[in-house]
Design an enzyme around this catalytic site. Structure first.
Site, PDB file in Angstrom:
ATOM      1  N   GLU A 143     -28.782  56.610  66.419  1.00  0.00           N
ATOM      2  CA  GLU A 143     -28.994  56.470  64.889  1.00  0.00           C
ATOM      3  C   GLU A 143     -29.587  57.602  64.498  1.00  0.00           C
ATOM      4  OE1 GLU A 143     -30.040  52.888  62.073  1.00  0.00           O
ATOM      5  OE2 GLU A 143     -31.040  52.760  64.052  1.00  0.00           O
ATOM      6  N   LYS A 193     -22.985  50.573  58.888  1.00  0.00           N
ATOM      7  CA  LYS A 193     -23.941  49.446  59.290  1.00  0.00           C
ATOM      8  C   LYS A 193     -23.970  48.191  58.695  1.00  0.00           C
ATOM      9  CE  LYS A 193     -28.834  49.226  60.927  1.00  0.00           C
ATOM     10  NZ  LYS A 193     -30.028  50.057  61.035  1.00  0.00           N
ATOM     11  N   CYS A 219     -27.903  49.392  65.542  1.00  0.00           N
ATOM     12  CA  CYS A 219     -29.358  49.264  65.835  1.00  0.00           C
ATOM     13  C   CYS A 219     -29.699  47.600  65.471  1.00  0.00           C
ATOM     14  CB  CYS A 219     -30.282  49.956  64.975  1.00  0.00           C
ATOM     15  SG  CYS A 219     -32.065  50.136  65.173  1.00  0.00           S
TER      16      CYS A 219
END
Length: 281
Positions: free
Chosen positions: A57, A130, A170
């Site tokens: 990321e 995301k 994440c």
């Protein structure tokens, strides 16, 4: 050549193994510098036989402030970061996952935090925005991604000759329902920039849980060190097998995690403990 009854050549058998690599970085506020560092890691991993590679990321920009990524956001399908990923995949004839980069969002003061996937011909084959946005406050340490990032809406996966690969980024790691929505996969890829605080407490146990409950390999690729903006990321990139066993890891600093996915290992785990077949919801 054998011809099938419908007149087409038979499909090539799926490969028994796939060598994958996680490219851990400690990215800076300078895109050109980060892309050079990523290129060097790609070269090193390819030299070791990697066929599918993943970057972390924010691999291209870890800004001094959250707003820095707004200045560098790219239009979908056009921009130097995307050009770098496509050219690298094509040059080395590998699958390449750009852990996340900032793309234009619907809101003018936000970006989409997007993972892009390129095949060995340099064609983009998947995009994941995301979905879960990180928020955390403990003492003076505070993060709120929703101030500059627009949440994605759709899970994403892509197909390789070896098998199906699911994408997440994440903070998504904390939400097992996302991985159920992705469906059955042979590999989950988790690019991340986990903080040292939360990573030290939860990173490994969450990754191993995702591997065990989904009975698949997990390739976790992290930022890992002290950044110029003062943030410390946890690192500890790793490759985990479907039984939850860690096959390789890199604790801190730039470097490579590498290993082989094995079809017979996936089959063995799923046959001995058919949890995926036992699901009722």
């Amino acid at each position: 050549m054998m011809i099938s009854p419908d007149g087409r050549p038979p499909a090539a058998p799926a490969p028994a193994t796939l060598r994958v690599a996680a490219l851990q970085m400690v990215s800076t506020p300078r895109v050109d510098e980060n892309l050079r560092a990523a290129a060097a890691l790609i070269d090193e991993a390819v030299a070791q036989g990697a066929e599918l590679l993943a970057l972390p990321e924010y691999f291209a920009i870890m800004g001094m402030t959250d707003a820095d990524k707004l200045r560098l956001r790219e239009s979908d399908g056009s921009g130097p970061i995307q050009d770098f990923l496509a050219a690298s995949a094509r040059e080395h004839a590998v699958w390449l996952i750009g852990g996340s980069l900032p793309l234009l969002a619907g809101s003018p003061d936000k970006v989409l935090n997007s993972a892009l996937v390129y095949d060995p011909q340099g064609r983009r084959v998947a995009r994941y925005d995301k979905i879960h946005l990180f928020g955390f406050q403990q003492g003076s340490e505070r993060y709120d991604e929703s101030t500059t990032i627009e949440a994605g809406r759709q899970p994403a996966a892509f197909q390789t000759p070896f098998g199906r690969v699911g994408l997440s980024i994440c903070y998504d790691l904390r939400f097992p329902e996302l991985y159920r929505a992705i469906g059955v996969t042979d590999l989950l890829v988790v690019p991340a920039a986990f903080t040292e605080t939360t990573g030290r407490a939860h990173w490994e146990i969450l990754l191993r849980a995702r591997a065990i409950e989904n009975q698949c390999y997990v390739l976790a690729v992290a930022q890992g060190g002290r950044h110029e903006n003062g943030r410390e990321t946890h690192g500890n990139s790793m490759l985990i097998d479907p039984w939850g066993t860690i096959l390789d890891r890199k604790q801190k600093g730039p470097g490579i995690v590498i290993g082989d996915l094995a079809r017979n290992r996936l089959d063995e785990v799923r046959a001995s403990l058919p949890a995926l077949a036992h699901r009722v919801m």
